[in-house]
Motif scaffolding. Structure first.
Motif, PDB file in Angstrom:
ATOM      1  N   SER B  66     -55.461 -60.555 -32.387  1.00  0.00           N
ATOM      2  CA  SER B  66     -54.971 -60.653 -31.014  1.00  0.00           C
ATOM      3  C   SER B  66     -53.816 -59.701 -30.732  1.00  0.00           C
ATOM      4  CB  SER B  66     -54.517 -62.087 -30.733  1.00  0.00           C
ATOM      5  OG  SER B  66     -53.449 -62.426 -31.595  1.00  0.00           O
ATOM      6  N   PHE B  67     -53.249 -59.084 -31.784  1.00  0.00           N
ATOM      7  CA  PHE B  67     -51.998 -58.353 -31.562  1.00  0.00           C
ATOM      8  C   PHE B  67     -52.127 -57.149 -30.625  1.00  0.00           C
ATOM      9  CE2 PHE B  67     -53.984 -56.666 -35.298  1.00  0.00           C
ATOM     10  CZ  PHE B  67     -53.860 -55.302 -35.122  1.00  0.00           C
ATOM     11  N   PRO B  68     -53.276 -56.429 -30.570  1.00  0.00           N
ATOM     12  CA  PRO B  68     -53.306 -55.325 -29.600  1.00  0.00           C
ATOM     13  C   PRO B  68     -53.172 -55.838 -28.166  1.00  0.00           C
ATOM     14  CG  PRO B  68     -55.079 -55.091 -31.192  1.00  0.00           C
ATOM     15  CD  PRO B  68     -54.523 -56.469 -31.355  1.00  0.00           C
ATOM     16  N   ALA B  69     -53.795 -56.989 -27.900  1.00  0.00           N
ATOM     17  CA  ALA B  69     -53.662 -57.571 -26.567  1.00  0.00           C
ATOM     18  C   ALA B  69     -52.215 -57.967 -26.295  1.00  0.00           C
ATOM     19  CB  ALA B  69     -54.579 -58.791 -26.446  1.00  0.00           C
ATOM     20  N   PHE B  70     -51.563 -58.556 -27.315  1.00  0.00           N
ATOM     21  CA  PHE B  70     -50.163 -58.951 -27.142  1.00  0.00           C
ATOM     22  C   PHE B  70     -49.297 -57.718 -26.908  1.00  0.00           C
ATOM     23  CE2 PHE B  70     -50.601 -63.019 -29.934  1.00  0.00           C
ATOM     24  CZ  PHE B  70     -51.566 -63.476 -29.074  1.00  0.00           C
ATOM     25  N   ALA B  71     -49.613 -56.640 -27.657  1.00  0.00           N
ATOM     26  CA  ALA B  71     -48.811 -55.418 -27.538  1.00  0.00           C
ATOM     27  C   ALA B  71     -48.923 -54.858 -26.134  1.00  0.00           C
ATOM     28  CB  ALA B  71     -49.284 -54.389 -28.566  1.00  0.00           C
ATOM     29  N   VAL B  72     -50.140 -54.813 -25.614  1.00  0.00           N
ATOM     30  CA  VAL B  72     -50.329 -54.221 -24.287  1.00  0.00           C
ATOM     31  C   VAL B  72     -49.712 -55.119 -23.223  1.00  0.00           C
ATOM     32  CG1 VAL B  72     -52.587 -55.103 -23.556  1.00  0.00           C
ATOM     33  CG2 VAL B  72     -51.985 -52.753 -23.091  1.00  0.00           C
ATOM     34  N   ALA B  73     -49.800 -56.438 -23.424  1.00  0.00           N
ATOM     35  CA  ALA B  73     -49.188 -57.365 -22.465  1.00  0.00           C
ATOM     36  C   ALA B  73     -47.672 -57.192 -22.459  1.00  0.00           C
ATOM     37  CB  ALA B  73     -49.566 -58.800 -22.814  1.00  0.00           C
ATOM     38  N   ALA B  74     -47.071 -57.110 -23.664  1.00  0.00           N
ATOM     39  CA  ALA B  74     -45.611 -56.966 -23.740  1.00  0.00           C
ATOM     40  C   ALA B  74     -45.167 -55.667 -23.082  1.00  0.00           C
ATOM     41  CB  ALA B  74     -45.174 -57.010 -25.203  1.00  0.00           C
ATOM     42  N   THR B 140     -54.200 -53.801 -12.693  1.00  0.00           N
ATOM     43  CA  THR B 140     -55.007 -52.900 -13.497  1.00  0.00           C
ATOM     44  C   THR B 140     -54.542 -51.462 -13.379  1.00  0.00           C
ATOM     45  OG1 THR B 140     -56.509 -52.701 -11.641  1.00  0.00           O
ATOM     46  CG2 THR B 140     -57.090 -54.298 -13.328  1.00  0.00           C
ATOM     47  N   SER B 141     -53.548 -51.208 -12.495  1.00  0.00           N
ATOM     48  CA  SER B 141     -53.153 -49.816 -12.263  1.00  0.00           C
ATOM     49  C   SER B 141     -52.246 -49.340 -13.386  1.00  0.00           C
ATOM     50  CB  SER B 141     -52.406 -49.704 -10.935  1.00  0.00           C
ATOM     51  OG  SER B 141     -51.240 -50.485 -10.996  1.00  0.00           O
ATOM     52  N   GLN B 142     -52.461 -48.090 -13.801  1.00  0.00           N
ATOM     53  CA  GLN B 142     -51.587 -47.614 -14.865  1.00  0.00           C
ATOM     54  C   GLN B 142     -50.344 -46.968 -14.271  1.00  0.00           C
ATOM     55  OE1 GLN B 142     -54.159 -45.197 -17.194  1.00  0.00           O
ATOM     56  NE2 GLN B 142     -53.253 -43.296 -16.485  1.00  0.00           N
ATOM     57  N   ILE B 143     -49.246 -47.082 -15.054  1.00  0.00           N
ATOM     58  CA  ILE B 143     -47.971 -46.547 -14.584  1.00  0.00           C
ATOM     59  C   ILE B 143     -47.780 -45.194 -15.252  1.00  0.00           C
ATOM     60  CG2 ILE B 143     -45.488 -46.901 -14.608  1.00  0.00           C
ATOM     61  CD1 ILE B 143     -46.345 -49.996 -14.795  1.00  0.00           C
ATOM     62  N   ASN B 144     -47.785 -44.134 -14.423  1.00  0.00           N
ATOM     63  CA  ASN B 144     -47.719 -42.792 -14.973  1.00  0.00           C
ATOM     64  C   ASN B 144     -46.285 -42.340 -15.150  1.00  0.00           C
ATOM     65  OD1 ASN B 144     -50.518 -42.377 -15.161  1.00  0.00           O
ATOM     66  ND2 ASN B 144     -50.586 -42.114 -12.929  1.00  0.00           N
ATOM     67  N   ILE B 145     -46.163 -41.130 -15.700  1.00  0.00           N
ATOM     68  CA  ILE B 145     -44.838 -40.594 -16.043  1.00  0.00           C
ATOM     69  C   ILE B 145     -43.896 -40.571 -14.846  1.00  0.00           C
ATOM     70  CG2 ILE B 145     -45.750 -38.249 -15.743  1.00  0.00           C
ATOM     71  CD1 ILE B 145     -43.675 -37.452 -17.948  1.00  0.00           C
ATOM     72  N   ASP B 146     -44.455 -40.355 -13.635  1.00  0.00           N
ATOM     73  CA  ASP B 146     -43.574 -40.253 -12.463  1.00  0.00           C
ATOM     74  C   ASP B 146     -42.865 -41.568 -12.164  1.00  0.00           C
ATOM     75  OD1 ASP B 146     -46.214 -41.088 -12.028  1.00  0.00           O
ATOM     76  OD2 ASP B 146     -45.957 -40.929  -9.844  1.00  0.00           O
ATOM     77  N   ARG B 249     -54.979 -51.110 -20.030  1.00  0.00           N
ATOM     78  CA  ARG B 249     -56.240 -51.160 -20.784  1.00  0.00           C
ATOM     79  C   ARG B 249     -56.112 -50.469 -22.141  1.00  0.00           C
ATOM     80  NH1 ARG B 249     -60.104 -52.601 -16.895  1.00  0.00           N
ATOM     81  NH2 ARG B 249     -59.510 -52.004 -14.785  1.00  0.00           N
ATOM     82  N   ASP B 250     -54.865 -50.268 -22.576  1.00  0.00           N
ATOM     83  CA  ASP B 250     -54.627 -49.530 -23.812  1.00  0.00           C
ATOM     84  C   ASP B 250     -54.958 -50.395 -25.042  1.00  0.00           C
ATOM     85  OD1 ASP B 250     -53.896 -47.405 -25.349  1.00  0.00           O
ATOM     86  OD2 ASP B 250     -51.972 -47.100 -24.348  1.00  0.00           O
ATOM     87  N   PHE B 251     -55.011 -49.755 -26.186  1.00  0.00           N
ATOM     88  CA  PHE B 251     -55.114 -50.426 -27.497  1.00  0.00           C
ATOM     89  C   PHE B 251     -56.450 -51.129 -27.726  1.00  0.00           C
ATOM     90  CE2 PHE B 251     -50.260 -51.112 -27.439  1.00  0.00           C
ATOM     91  CZ  PHE B 251     -50.050 -49.892 -28.061  1.00  0.00           C
TER      92      PHE B 251
END
Lengths: 495, 327
Positions: B66-74, B140-146, B249-251
């Motif tokens: 479960s840790f990849p899900a936890f990592a992405v959630a954190a 679901t939107s990703q946060i980009n560098i900007d 949606r990473d990891f």
């Protein structure tokens, strides 16, 4: 002055009266033997002494203190139990296995590795044994693991050491070493409660014996007052006659099983052997003698064997278990729990496990026929159970063994190989199993190869004995003129 | 005695690693370029930190997927919170990410310890649940560098040893490697020098015996699953900071790589066995192989085949080892 005194102890689990009015006292520095068959209440009594169970009635005094006993209190009074599985950590080092409990007791939070080694070295030195402290426990032999468990128990300065069936997994020479250590422990003023069902050993080691039967004390007294017959009577409630097995050669014909130069490179030297119908031939030897390899070869588990195997004169190639079964071989393994039985399945299914193909001529199992045959076999093997749907895990050791032997008799077995047929089975059921085996050989026209460490068992039930050592048959003798003591001497001479 | 290190499985892993490095260097001399080595070290950080947690769980006889899900959630929750509240800083966000991971890890521990449930099933369930809840409830939107918080980007960019490459570009060794090594040291000390750490080994080695000598099963389980969650949370946010991107949606599928690395490092699926040093080596091996496939321009789908193959090969070797010692 008794170290521990139990008076009129009773304990009930649901509908089962595990203990009824048991009294027992153990003096300081005494070797006391607790004898009894499986289910006689030995384990319950041990757990009461260890504080795991609280008795329903009766009193228990340690050091004249009658306070209710908890596991911690028992340990603080100096009661240590060495369970049958030793409670060791296989992947950890010997040093850590020894030191962990004392470190925990000292409520340490951090580990000092030099302290661990020092503690561990002292514990082994006290027992006078040398075991590599850095070896992980899983690489040790059973006897060495037991020594680690004993050394660990002694580290807490116990005054009573309870050993549950300590000799079950040991070979003859290791038992002698264990007994020397037990006497040494006694010399340090520590009492030992030795739990066993092997009569020779109990008479050998203990000063006093208490025999349990069905939860009550059936006999108690000094060891000198007992002999094997008296112990057997106390444990089983009846006499078990020891009559040796006689085999009368029958009409000619090829032997049931014939080996010509059977060999396994590096393991078994060429063996020639002929086994006739109705014969029970015993095979014994020290650990590593190759006797189990012989059995496994015959059961198709050592496909790279050399030489010839003939069954009823016909050459067979036993390169797989399926081939061995098809040729009429049946094998009852040493460890029935892991190698032979499907514990969570019913008696019927266990009995039928190798017969389903025969019962399904067109690919569909005839269940009515299957049930009828399985019920017949339950009667034949005298299996005690409510019905055939009962799960095997709920049966006693003796009944489990009957299920396993019965399975092979469902098919067309012609040669039955038994490896330790009564290991872990109590005296009463043991006699019953022996009787079945003899009847099968006599009436069922089977040839039986019986591998065992239990010398009285071999001498009583076999008409011939093979002694194996380092992969070869070193001696063959008729059992009629042999006593188990003589057989024991022969084995000792090999060690 | 003096040569006992030769019998340790870490030595074998290190030798295999050296041979593999030699072979890769022969096929592709660019492997030994300082820039490549630095990038290799940097790629160890995230997988490595997660692997330390998985190692602890595996030694205790469990498994965590479960840790990849936890990592992405954190990571995603923390960054969204920073953006929503206009929150700045580095330490506090990492504390929050670690705390989110810890809390989720304790949920795993609760089910495993209280109901005696099978860890694989529990963590499959909590992992799916957390991932689904994150996408469904948070976004679901990703946060980009900007939009990424600048402090985090600056932190993730810290380098030791700056160099200028032959073509005039700057490169350096990521300072995050220090965080990884610090975490490794702490987990190593925990596992080898504390009674609780030895309890992790004892429980994984023989659960019944561990209870009989007085180890506290509940405490051990809460510690290892909590640790795995917390390390995953920290690694998640660190990952976002290093790639300047927070993707909810990473990891996906990372659990396989991490478990492969831990098994490659000599830990046993059956518990009671494994070490931090072995895990560091296992992670390095896995990352190095993946990295070499990339610089040899091999398609990424083939990398999955290699990772799967490594898991099978490593577990085959370790199960042979375990069987030999049981016999």
């Amino acid at each position: 002055m008794a170290f521990i005194e139990l008076h009129d102890i009773s304990k009930r689990f649901g509908g089962v009266q595990a203990l009824a009015g048991v009294s027992l006292s153990i003096a300081a520095g005494e070797i006391h033997c607790l004898a009894g068959e499986n289910g006689s209440g030995k384990s319950t009594l041990i757990k009461i002494i260890a504080g795991v169970y609280r008795p329903d009635s009766g009193t228990l005094r340690i050091d004249n203190d009658a306070a209710p006993l908890t596991p911690i209190a028992a340990i603080n009074h100096g009661v240590q139990v060495i369970y049958q599985d030793f409670s060791l950590f296989p992947t950890l080092s010997v040093a850590e296995n020894l030191a962990l409990p004392s470190e925990l007791r000292a409520r340490r939070r951090l580990v000092s590795w030099s302290g661990v080694r020092k503690l561990a070295a002292a514990a082994l030195a006290r027992l006078g044994v040398a075991i590599d402290l850095d070896a992980s426990v899983e690489t040790l032999s059973i006897a060495e693991r037991q020594l680690v468990a004993i050394a660990r128990a002694l580290m807490s300065e116990p005054r009573l050491l309870i050993m549950d069936e300590p000799t079950t997994a040991l070979a003859g020479r290791e038992v002698a070493r264990l007994f020397a250590i037990v006497r040494d422990i006694q010399a340090q003023g520590i009492a030992v409660l030795f739990v066993s069902h092997k009569m020779r050993e109990m008479l050998d080691i203990s000063e006093r014996i208490t025999v349990l039967r069905n939860g009550s004390v059936a006999a108690a007294g000094f060891a000198q007052a007992f002999d094997e017959a008296a112990l057997t009577r106390a444990m089983t409630g009846h006499d078990i006659t020891a009559q040796s097995y006689r085999w009368r050669p029958r009409h000619g014909g090829a032997p049931r099983l014939e080996l010509r130069g059977l060999a396994l490179p590096g393991v078994l030297a060429p063996i020639d052997l002929a086994l006739h119908a109705g014969e029970i031939v015993g095979v014994t030897g020290l650990l590593g003698s190759g006797r189990s390899d012989l059995a496994l070869t015959l059961f198709g588990l050592r496909p790279r064997y050399q030489g010839e195997i003939r069954i009823d004169g016909r050459l067979v190639h036993l390169r797989s278990v399926a081939a061995a079964i098809a040729s009429g071989l049946a094998y009852v393994p040493e460890d029935r729990l892991t190698e032979g039985l499907f514990l969570t399945q019913s008696i019927h299914r266990n009995l039928l496990a190798t017969s389903y193909a025969a019962l399904a001529p067109h690919g569909i199992i005839d269940f009515a026929e299957a049930r009828a045959r399985a019920d017949a076999m339950m009667r034949e093997m005298q299996i005690t159970a409510t019905d055939g749907n009962q799960k095997v895990i709920a049966l006693s050791g003796g009944n489990q063994q009957r299920v396993l032997i019965g399975r092979w008799l469902m098919g067309e077995a012609r040669v039955l190989i038994l490896n330790g047929p009564t290991v872990g089975v109590d005296v009463g059921s043991k006699a019953g199993i022996h009787e079945r085996i003899r009847a099968l050989a006599e009436e069922g026209d089977l040839a039986v190869l019986m591998i065992s460490d239990d010398l009285p068992e071999i001498v009583q039930n076999c008409n011939r004995v093979l002694i194996m050592h380092r992969g070869r048959v070193v001696e063959e003798c008729g059992a009629a003129l042999l006593s188990d003591a003589e057989l024991g001497e022969k084995l000792k001479a090999l060690a | 005695m003096t040569f006992s290190f030769l019998r340790r499985s870490e030595t074998a892993i290190a030798l295999v690693l050296l041979v593999a490095m030699g072979l890769i260097g022969l096929v592709n001399p660019a492997f030994w370029d300082l820039a490549n080595l630095f990038s290799l070290a940097r790629s160890n950080v995230i997988i490595g930190i997660m692997a330390l947690g998985v190692l602890s769980v595996m030694i205790s006889g469990g498994i965590d997927v479960s840790f990849p899900a936890f990592a992405v959630a954190a990571m995603y929750l923390t960054i969204r919170a920073m953006l929503a509240w206009g929150w700045h800083g580095v330490v506090a966000p990492f504390a929050l990410a670690g705390a989110i991971g810890l809390a989720l890890g304790l949920v795993n521990a609760f089910f495993v310890s209280t109901f005696g449930m099978i860890p694989l099933i529990v963590t499959l369930g909590t992992g799916a649940l957390v991932r689904g809840a994150l996408l469904g409830l948070v976004g679901t939107s990703q946060i980009n560098i900007d939009r990424m918080p600048q402090e985090l980007i600056d932190f993730g960019n810290l380098t030791l040893l700056s160099r200028i490459g032959p073509n005039g570009t700057h490169f350096g060794l990521s300072a995050m490697i220090l965080l990884y090594l610090l975490a490794a040291l702490l987990v190593h000390l925990f596992l080898t020098r504390t009674m609780l750490g030895r309890g992790v080994y004892a429980l994984g080695s023989a659960p019944e015996a561990a209870l009989r000598v007085g180890f506290n099963r509940t405490r051990v389980l809460f510690t290892v699953y909590g640790l795995a969650g917390a390390l995953a949370g920290l690694a998640g946010l660190l990952h976002g900071s290093m790639i300047w991107l927070a993707n909810p949606r990473d990891f996906v599928g990372l659990e396989l790589d991490v478990i492969a690395a831990v098994v490659l490092g000599g830990a046993s699926i059956f518990g009671g066995r494994g070490s931090v040093l072995g895990t560091l080596l296992g992670v390095f091996m896995l990352v190095m192989v993946a990295n070499s496939l990339i610089i040899m321009h091999i398609d990424t789908t083939w990398q999955r085949i290699v990772v799967g193959g490594i898991i099978i090969a490593a577990t085959t070797v370790t199960s042979f080892r375990d069987r030999r010692q049981l016999a």
